[in-house]
Design a protein around this motif. Sequence first.
Motif, PDB file in Angstrom:
ATOM      1  N   TYR A   1       0.839  -1.198   0.000  1.00 49.85           N
ATOM      2  CA  TYR A   1       0.000   0.000   0.000  1.00 49.85           C
ATOM      3  C   TYR A   1       0.877   1.252   0.000  1.00 49.85           C
ATOM      4  N   GLY A   2       1.888   1.222   0.881  1.00 53.22           N
ATOM      5  CA  GLY A   2       2.793   2.368   0.989  1.00 53.22           C
ATOM      6  C   GLY A   2       3.559   2.622  -0.297  1.00 53.22           C
ATOM      7  N   LEU A   3       3.873   1.549  -0.989  1.00 53.52           N
ATOM      8  CA  LEU A   3       4.626   1.650  -2.236  1.00 53.52           C
ATOM      9  C   LEU A   3       3.832   2.436  -3.276  1.00 53.52           C
ATOM     10  N   ASN A   4       2.530   2.228  -3.300  1.00 47.36           N
ATOM     11  CA  ASN A   4       1.692   2.857  -4.306  1.00 47.36           C
ATOM     12  C   ASN A   4       1.036   4.138  -3.842  1.00 47.36           C
ATOM     13  N   ASN A   5       0.908   4.283  -2.523  1.00 47.76           N
ATOM     14  CA  ASN A   5       0.267   5.483  -2.021  1.00 47.76           C
ATOM     15  C   ASN A   5       1.253   6.224  -1.144  1.00 47.76           C
ATOM     16  N   GLN A   6       0.981   6.295   0.132  1.00 41.80           N
ATOM     17  CA  GLN A   6       1.876   6.962   1.054  1.00 41.80           C
ATOM     18  C   GLN A   6       1.691   6.343   2.421  1.00 41.80           C
ATOM     19  N   ILE A   7       2.663   6.590   3.286  1.00 43.82           N
ATOM     20  CA  ILE A   7       2.610   5.997   4.606  1.00 43.82           C
ATOM     21  C   ILE A   7       2.268   7.079   5.612  1.00 43.82           C
TER      22      ILE A   7
END
Lengths: 423, 304
Positions: free
Chosen positions: B223-229
Amino acid sequence: MKGRAKIKVWGAMSAAMLCIGLLGNQVLAADCTTKIGVALPTSVDWGRPIAATTQFAVDLVNEAGGVSGCNIEVVLRDTQNDPKVGVDAARSLVDLEKVKLLLGAVSSGVSMPILTSVTVPSNVMQMSCCSSSTAFTKLSEEGKTKGLWFRTFATSEVQANAATILIKEQGFKNVAIFYKNDDWGQDMGRLVADNLKKLGVNVTTSIAINDGQASYQAEVAKGISGKPDAIYLALYPKEGISIVRNWISLGGTQEMVVANSLKSDEFRDKVGFKYLAAAIGTDTSSPRVDSATAFIDIYKERFDSEPNGPGLSNAFDATMIALLAMQAAGKDADGPAIAKEVSRVTDPQGTPITADTAGFKKAITILHDGGSVMYQGATGNVQFDKNGDVFAPAVAWVFTESGIKEERYVSLEEIKSFMDSIN
Amino acid sequence: MIQGLLDGVLVGSVLSLGAIGLTMVMHTLRFANFSHAELLSIGAYVALVSDAVFSAVLQPLQNIISPFSMTWALALSIPVSLIITGLTAVAIDRFIFKRIRDNGEELSMVFASFGVALIIRNLIGLVFGLKTQLYSDDIVMAIILSTDPLLLIKPDQLLVLGITCIIMVLLHLVLTHTTFGYSLRAVAENPSLAQVVGVNLSKMVTMTWVIGGGLAAAAGILYGLNNQISPIIGKNLVLPIFAATIVGGIGSIYGAVLGGFIVGIASSFALLVLPSGYSPSVPFLIIICVLFLRPNGLFGEARV
């Protein structure tokens, strides 16, 4: 043993009494305190500086001897930028702390339910630093705010017009709009779309963005499919970062016009300056007057940084004006009485006073003698219209390698003449 | 339309990974664990730290695995995060849920899980701040598959899908071809009966948490890879993950996978039909529709 313990107790007690005595001497006006309620999103990163600025203004007033001789005590509650939490916070301030004046909130979506369900029914005056929705104007015109509502932030209309002026200047023909799905965002999205349509600019899509969605990919793909040559963004940094990163990776245009909410270092750093070189933003501005520079100076002295975050100068003015009105209304005045005095402290014919301790001291004397003052603050000579609204000039700003810089100043006259030209 | 499918599959794969762990825990331990989505946040942040450590220790690991935005350091961080998050899940169970399981009832567990979720979320916020973080500041451009209709796919999306598929196939093989897998399924099916035939219950509960936590960590990183953390990943994803679990049928791993994809794709398609502001309502509409037709979810069985 027993005797020694006794001596110790006596020693401690006399030391404590000495301390109390010293304290009493230090704080001159400490014989009474007046509580004011402040409801701000302190758990959100950009909310904390606004709260600090509010406290700063209160400190200046307390240095001048407080309001009606009483020290002002800020009772700060976190709204978490959430309407439910905000209303609870306001409720506790009004019902438990018995405040007559409430400063806040930031988002229109939070200020609105506080106004309609807490402050107006309880006859408490509410002044917001940062809410810009035109819904408040409408509410006031319907007589539902009972004159208790004020804000030092210009309505969304000013910014929407500035954005339209920029889009027109750059000659974009097809524009996609992304707006935050709350009172403020819907306002901005609608106002800009209406303006563009009047100018004959094609709005390819207008997409509402909710907070905290699992993904914004589908929204972005929908925006891309209209092949716009520019996008307009009325979003907050968190969603803005997600949308813009997705947008750019899908090959969308880097021509962007953005609202003041994206005037943030976080947004620039996380999206990357190289993708934002063509982006231009709008913000309402302080009129170019000495009082605005004076505020920057005293702010820097206190916080060691420029007042760059959103709403700081507005929060300062909101606090100062509200406290001046409280002073004018006299001791133990209720909400409507304080609200009635706002016009006496922002009177264009009044004696000009500065936004600092000396200015407040001067105002105390003038107001005591029944005179009126013109408050000259961080956002200039603030004047409210009958709906508690203020108008302001705008600025266009751009991102730079290391920060944010102003591109040009859009004067109040320019905004007003543009408004007339399209209506 | 096809673009919507692509986008939906991507979100769906993250939701599926999250839902598998949730459905296993819900079925084995018989409680709705609202803190499960926080394991995604933990996974994402553990990978963020480990990524930074690897990059600092070994400079060459900072190179990007072209054409993705993932660095070698992050790739190495995935197994680290899987293990640490799995162990964290076990620790949370040991210190909180186990005690309540022994003394309280199912509903106490549900409330406890709310509390655990709040604690984790705020701890992460305290340590890492509320700001958005990214694994990589670079933006990798999408590949244009076709211009009319416009069809775009990001290399990272393919990566996410690929990793998800590998994890799911591995899990499938473990569950269907090993004694361990049989035991795990037996415990989920009927804990008492499983003990009768010699399955170590507490060991299986631990393993359920390890696997659930590990899958959640994978979901969080992807998820973080494609969006943000950010600390609110869990808060944002908890409802879609629950929707996926319920749609698939509680206890069914394959149902959870399917449920995740259904919720992801439907949310993405929703934009074609509904005004854009309404897409968060879609998972709930799906839950209502599925439960109306199949009260135990698509693959769920009525529990006696």
